[in-house]
Design a protein around this motif. Sequence first.
Motif, short mmCIF file in Angstrom:
data_model
loop_
_atom_site.label_atom_id
_atom_site.label_comp_id
_atom_site.label_asym_id
_atom_site.label_seq_id
_atom_site.Cartn_x
_atom_site.Cartn_y
_atom_site.Cartn_z
N GLY A 161 -28.36 91.19 53.78
CA GLY A 161 -29.36 92.18 54.15
C GLY A 161 -29.73 93.08 52.98
N ALA A 162 -30.65 94.00 53.23
CA ALA A 162 -31.14 94.89 52.17
C ALA A 162 -30.03 95.72 51.56
CB ALA A 162 -32.24 95.79 52.73
N ASP A 163 -29.00 96.04 52.35
CA ASP A 163 -27.89 96.85 51.84
C ASP A 163 -26.75 95.99 51.28
OD1 ASP A 163 -26.89 95.75 54.13
OD2 ASP A 163 -26.22 97.65 55.03
N GLY A 164 -26.97 94.68 51.22
CA GLY A 164 -25.96 93.80 50.67
C GLY A 164 -24.98 93.24 51.67
N ASP B 224 -24.68 84.23 63.85
CA ASP B 224 -25.82 84.08 64.76
C ASP B 224 -27.14 84.26 64.01
OD1 ASP B 224 -24.20 83.55 66.91
OD2 ASP B 224 -24.28 85.59 67.74
N ASP B 225 -27.18 85.27 63.12
CA ASP B 225 -28.38 85.48 62.31
C ASP B 225 -28.70 84.24 61.47
OD1 ASP B 225 -28.40 88.04 63.29
OD2 ASP B 225 -27.96 89.03 61.37
N LEU B 226 -27.65 83.70 60.82
CA LEU B 226 -27.85 82.54 59.95
C LEU B 226 -28.36 81.34 60.74
CD1 LEU B 226 -24.67 82.81 57.67
CD2 LEU B 226 -27.03 83.43 57.07
N GLU B 227 -27.76 81.13 61.91
CA GLU B 227 -28.22 80.02 62.75
C GLU B 227 -29.68 80.22 63.15
OE1 GLU B 227 -25.64 78.92 65.98
OE2 GLU B 227 -23.85 79.39 64.81
N ALA B 228 -30.02 81.44 63.49
CA ALA B 228 -31.42 81.73 63.86
C ALA B 228 -32.35 81.45 62.66
CB ALA B 228 -31.56 83.17 64.32
N GLY B 229 -31.91 81.84 61.48
CA GLY B 229 -32.71 81.60 60.29
C GLY B 229 -32.90 80.12 60.02
N GLY C 80 -17.58 91.11 55.92
CA GLY C 80 -18.27 92.29 56.44
C GLY C 80 -19.63 91.97 57.03
N ALA C 81 -19.82 90.72 57.41
CA ALA C 81 -21.11 90.31 57.99
C ALA C 81 -21.36 91.06 59.29
CB ALA C 81 -21.11 88.81 58.23
N ARG C 82 -22.60 91.33 59.54
CA ARG C 82 -22.98 91.97 60.80
C ARG C 82 -24.36 91.50 61.23
NH1 ARG C 82 -26.38 96.11 59.24
NH2 ARG C 82 -26.11 96.88 57.09
N SER C 83 -24.64 91.64 62.50
CA SER C 83 -25.91 91.21 63.04
C SER C 83 -27.02 92.13 62.54
CB SER C 83 -25.86 91.23 64.57
OG SER C 83 -27.09 90.81 65.10
N GLN C 84 -28.06 91.52 61.96
CA GLN C 84 -29.18 92.29 61.41
C GLN C 84 -30.52 91.71 61.85
OE1 GLN C 84 -28.38 93.15 57.02
NE2 GLN C 84 -26.68 91.75 57.44
N GLY C 85 -30.45 90.78 62.81
CA GLY C 85 -31.68 90.15 63.25
C GLY C 85 -32.02 88.95 62.40
N LEU C 86 -33.18 88.37 62.65
CA LEU C 86 -33.61 87.17 61.92
C LEU C 86 -33.70 87.47 60.43
CD1 LEU C 86 -34.69 84.22 62.21
CD2 LEU C 86 -36.99 85.23 62.22
N PRO C 87 -33.03 86.67 59.59
CA PRO C 87 -33.09 86.90 58.14
C PRO C 87 -34.51 86.71 57.62
CG PRO C 87 -31.28 85.40 58.69
CD PRO C 87 -32.11 85.57 59.93
N ALA C 88 -34.83 87.44 56.55
CA ALA C 88 -36.13 87.28 55.92
C ALA C 88 -36.31 85.84 55.46
CB ALA C 88 -36.27 88.24 54.74
#
Length: 600
Positions: free
Chosen positions: A194-197, A203-208, A340-348
């Motif tokens: 994410g933007a903050d590193g 789940d985000d990665l699978e969605a991407g 430290g991964a966390r859910s951030q929604g669909l990756p860019a």
Amino acid sequence: MTTFAQEDSLPRVPLPTLEASCEKFLAWCEPLLTADERAATEAEVTAFLRPDGPGRVLQAALEEYDATEGVHSWLDTFWPYRYLGRRDRIALNANFFFLYKDSDQPQVERAAGLIAGAVNYKRQLDQGLIPPVVQRGVPQSMVQNKFLFSATRIPGAQQDTVRAPYSAQSPGPSTARHIVVFFRGSMFRLDVLGADGAPHSLDDLEAGLHAVMKAGAEPAAVDTSVGHLTTMARAEWAAARESLLACHPRNADALEDIETALFCVALEDFAPADTQEACDELLYGDRGNRWFDKALSFIVFADGRAGINVEHCELDGTTILSFTDALLTTPAEEHSSQSGARSQGLPALEPVVFELDGDLRAQVRSAADAFTVFGNNTATTTVSFADFGSNAAKALGVSPDAFVQLAYQLAHQRAKGHLGATYESIATRQYRLGRTEAMRVVTPGIRDFVEVMEDPATDKATRRAAFRAAAEQHVARAKECQLGQAPEQHLWELELIQRRRGAELGVTEQPSLYRTPGWLTMRDDYLSTSSAPSANIQYFGFGSTSSRCIGIAYVLLPDRFNLYLSTPLAVADQMRTYAERLREAVAELRELLAPERSGD
């Protein structure tokens, strides 16, 4: 101790004396030569060694270079020449692959897990948390790890270069937050941080990845899949890359996305029919779904089988084995949590698009067609021993590697009617910037062993004694190579100094040693061998190195022994015969040695 803390304290690669290398060279090539060839080679070695001979001048230049401030090793210019100087295609010819152990995960879940594991490994690497490898109490160089992420080979007209972090142009670890995902010949930039590193969740990665497959559902036209260009010979690809940059400003941005990406992921829309097809696809599968210049490319098939294709110029198998073991021995969920991964929604996500004119489109299509032909002109096969491994060899009282290398030689004699020069890669990472040493396997002991085995009049005791003597010579030579006491790379670098600086040094002609039967025969591979022992991989593989060579990549584990063989199609029948003779040789040698252990 942090990952790279000990690099400067590692010993330097020892520079052999000229006399030692010449003596070993004669001994190493002798079993492959006739009496006349030996005499001719010895005469030229004597001339090379004369007090006023070219060898002395070239060795003095190498010693001076080795003592120069800032030089880490006398091999500092050798390695770039050997890997970055080659002008043929690296796809199939140089890159290597691992087929990972099977998983019951579906494709997208498997791919997301590999991404999460790699991102966690990079986080640990950036923080110096990957412990330095220690083998038998000896610390190993970790510097190759600096080329795992965001490293890309860049084609050049004369010699390639490497774009990588930890360099003057890009100090410190890579700051990239994205990978490049291939699907059906299209490329997509996908953020995995994410933007903050902070890494994206599984789940985000699978969605991407699902979003990539939806966006790339329509297969790209062959002449738009620029990855095909990375299969070209290096100077041709360098010229094509310049044409890309000149064609449209957007192409520089596309190359920037690819070259700075942490790594590539290729999602395939098919499942290989069998293990061999999976291996072949990992080695030279294309369909515009590869960027062969990228250091790491994960490949995940539609059935969830997966592996990796590795660009070899800065990375050896031992480094990739450590990375693979770290990746696959820890569940993806744990990797994700550790990072430290966390859910951030669909990756860019955005497509990587090149603007191509008619000439470039034609070149892309031509590269694709030519590589298809090249791949079709390669023959491969797998050989598996489910009931034999290193434990079985040890139970017979022999070094596992010596056992299989002797079996390779016996099989070659029976398949082709003679012995042939055989290369084995020996790791030398205990030295500063250490990589590998070139071992030549055929010793006088092996020659004698094969002769005894082929003589029907010899009894078991004689054959066992010949095997033991050959195995001892093999182990002794491997230890010499591990210690940097080998002639080939040393003498080769002296030849390269003559090419680079001959006029300056007064050695205006190539020394005759390099045209002797000994030099030419010793380096004309009939077998090229390398091992990758890890329970996390099924097969390891690479292409053959010459028109009659059989490449042998082997995974020798305690309970199994798997090989991937490759050779030009013109000699495919010989390779298949060799595979059969190898199966017979392993069984025969096991039977030969077993009675000795039971008191027969």
